[in-house]
Design a protein around this motif. Structure first.
Motif, PDB file in Angstrom:
ATOM      1  N   SER A  97       0.853  -1.187   0.000  1.00 22.07           N
ATOM      2  CA  SER A  97       0.000   0.000   0.000  1.00 22.07           C
ATOM      3  C   SER A  97       0.886   1.233   0.000  1.00 22.07           C
ATOM      4  O   SER A  97       1.994   1.224   0.542  1.00 22.07           O
ATOM      5  N   ARG A  98       0.365   2.293  -0.603  1.00 26.46           N
ATOM      6  CA  ARG A  98       1.126   3.552  -0.623  1.00 26.46           C
ATOM      7  C   ARG A  98       0.280   4.689  -0.060  1.00 26.46           C
ATOM      8  O   ARG A  98      -0.850   4.911  -0.509  1.00 26.46           O
ATOM      9  N   GLY A 145      -5.450  -1.877  -5.727  1.00 24.43           N
ATOM     10  CA  GLY A 145      -5.933  -1.324  -6.986  1.00 24.43           C
ATOM     11  C   GLY A 145      -6.871  -0.139  -6.846  1.00 24.43           C
ATOM     12  O   GLY A 145      -7.357   0.397  -7.841  1.00 24.43           O
ATOM     13  N   MET A 146      -7.134   0.307  -5.609  1.00 28.64           N
ATOM     14  CA  MET A 146      -8.038   1.445  -5.409  1.00 28.64           C
ATOM     15  C   MET A 146      -7.231   2.666  -4.964  1.00 28.64           C
ATOM     16  O   MET A 146      -6.214   2.540  -4.300  1.00 28.64           O
ATOM     17  N   LEU A 161     -16.325  -6.262   0.337  1.00 29.54           N
ATOM     18  CA  LEU A 161     -15.505  -5.237   0.980  1.00 29.54           C
ATOM     19  C   LEU A 161     -15.198  -4.066   0.043  1.00 29.54           C
ATOM     20  O   LEU A 161     -15.163  -2.904   0.469  1.00 29.54           O
ATOM     21  N   LYS A 162     -14.986  -4.377  -1.236  1.00 27.13           N
ATOM     22  CA  LYS A 162     -14.631  -3.308  -2.172  1.00 27.13           C
ATOM     23  C   LYS A 162     -15.816  -2.401  -2.470  1.00 27.13           C
ATOM     24  O   LYS A 162     -15.663  -1.185  -2.582  1.00 27.13           O
ATOM     25  N   GLU A 163     -17.017  -2.997  -2.576  1.00 23.87           N
ATOM     26  CA  GLU A 163     -18.205  -2.149  -2.789  1.00 23.87           C
ATOM     27  C   GLU A 163     -18.450  -1.319  -1.548  1.00 23.87           C
ATOM     28  O   GLU A 163     -18.807  -0.141  -1.630  1.00 23.87           O
ATOM     29  N   ARG A 164     -18.215  -1.928  -0.395  1.00 24.35           N
ATOM     30  CA  ARG A 164     -18.390  -1.192   0.849  1.00 24.35           C
ATOM     31  C   ARG A 164     -17.421  -0.008   0.906  1.00 24.35           C
ATOM     32  O   ARG A 164     -17.775   1.084   1.346  1.00 24.35           O
TER      33      ARG A 164
END
Lengths: 221, 229
Positions: free
Chosen positions: A5-6, A62-63, B86-89
């Motif tokens: 993570s960054r 990726g987010m 988890l990602k939608e959350r």
């Protein structure tokens, strides 16, 4: 993006520090990018990295995540620090939100005008000793367990530990009326990941100084 | 405790309004107890019902929940308005964080001095149109779906509709540059539970007035003005 993570923020605590604590407590390594100039910040915005034009920014899985709470919720969920069911999650969320309110006062403190500093310090002391610490003292006393929720280490424990240390920096004897919290603090300090985070050379940031305040005002003006 | 959730707050919007919206959107009936006097508040305090001495407080599923965010998260998850994973959350949490910040500017509005009110109004509109609305406009445009996250109605949609309506109360044509949000507003407003909540006689509270401000100040002994952004 590397596997790690960054984190993108200033080289200081601010709103990112709770995220550093949580990642560290979960034993997760991360990289950091420090904002030092307004130009860097403007470029991040121009390049579309900051959903609401604000930091903290955490690139993870990726987010490009923003919004401190959203980031912490995600990390807690991912690393099993958010309770085993909805009701434990509700308790953790309540505790975390309460502690956040206290931390918010500490966050704002370096930016108070000089003539308000004494009053604000007194408010922090009053809130910690009359509103927040008694709650957690009672929770720990009533169930007699090591951790706040579900007899298991969680996000709530990490936040409370961070808050205790942050208040102690301002009010050194603040835990004197709270024997359970004193024991809690010792136990948390001895957990391997937290112990490591509390050692020199870790990503933990020092208390905000004049240079930090200056940088904040310069970057976000 | 009855089986319906029970809300403890002032008879007005404040921090409880997003909770009313979410319960209503989920089709959940709820009861309300309105704080009108300092005595009532002190009684709640002495009774140990308010974990951090604050309202909102919601009695739900055997818990006395406080902290608006915690309450909303619980309701969202319980009624499947929190995404499928988890990602939608995470996306929902990010979007809600934005609308929460925007509504926060409006929340404090009634407690500002008269001169700060005008300044704050301009600030709210500026932030809405340059920072927040463009984000949701783009999200909807990019995926072309009816809802913000995962093709499913979620807490993020409810919260955004609430925010849009609140900003429109300050500037009625604020959506003029945002065609996607106009369509979104029409769509979400016509969802049966939301439509019902938007009708007169629902538990939706009106724009805060002087009486509301007076009550909050009196009950909480909060006699100072808040500072504008």
């Amino acid at each position: 993006m590397s596997g790690k993570s960054r984190l993108t923020y200033l080289n200081g605590r601010g709103r990112m520090e709770s995220i550093r604590w949580l990642l560290a407590a979960a034993g997760v390594e991360f990289e950091e990018v420090y904002l030092e100039t307004k130009e860097q910040y403007d470029k991040l915005i121009k390049d579309g990295f900051l959903l609401f034009q604000q930091v903290p920014l955490v690139e993870i899985d990726g987010m490009k995540m923003v919004q401190t709470r959203a980031i912490m919720s995600y990390i807690a969920g991912k690393y099993n620090l958010h309770g085993k069911d909805l009701k434990e999650r509700a308790l953790i969320d309540m505790y975390v939100e309460g502690v956040s309110d206290l931390m918010q006062m500490i966050l704002m403190f370096p930016f108070s005008p000089p003539d308000a500093k004494e009053k604000n310090l007194e408010s922090i002391k009053e809130r910690a000793t009359n509103r927040y610490f008694p709650v957690f003292e009672k929770v720990l006393k009533q169930h007699g367990q090591d951790f706040l929720v579900g007899n298991k280490f969680s996000w709530a424990d990490v936040m409370l530990m961070e808050a205790i240390l942050a208040v102690e920096e301002k009010v050194p004897a603040v835990l004197s009326g709270f024997p359970q919290l004193q024991v809690f603090k010792t136990k948390m300090s001895n957990m391997p990941t937290i112990k490591k985070f509390l050692q020199p050379g870790s990503p933990r940031k020092p208390p905000p100084d004049a240079h930090y305040v200056e940088t904040v005002l310069k970057v976000f003006k | 405790m009855s089986t319906k959730p029970k809300l403890y707050y002032f008879d007005g919007r404040g921090k409880m309004e997003s909770i009313r919206w979410l319960l209503a959107a989920a089709g959940v009936e709820f009861e309300e107890e309105f704080l009108e006097t300092r005595d009532q508040y002190e009684k709640l305090l002495q009774g140990g019902s308010l974990l951090f001495q604050q309202v909102p407080m919601v009695e739900i599923d055997g818990m006395r929940m406080v902290q608006t965010r915690a309450i909303l998260s619980y309701i969202a998850a319980k009624y499947n308005l929190y995404g499928k994973d988890l990602k939608e959350r995470a996306l929902i949490d990010m979007y809600v964080g934005g609308t929460d910040d925007l509504m926060g500017f409006i929340l404090m509005f009634p407690f500002l001095s008269a001169e700060d009110k005008e300044k704050q109004c301009a600030f709210i509109v500026q932030k809405a149109t340059s920072r927040y609305f463009p984000v949701y406009e783009k999200v909807l445009k990019d995926h072309g779906q009816d809802f913000l996250v995962g093709s499913n109605f979620s807490w993020a949609d409810v919260h955004l509709l609430e925010a849009i309506l609140m900003v429109e109360e300050k500037k009625s044509d604020v959506l003029s540059g945002f065609p996607q949000l106009q369509a979104f507003k029409a769509r979400i407003s016509s969802i049966p539970t939301i439509k019902k909540f938007l009708e007169p006689g629902s538990q939706r509270k009106p724009v805060p007035d002087d009486k509301f401000v007076e009550t909050v100040r009196r009950v909480l002994r909060m006699y100072y003005d808040l500072k504008a952004n």
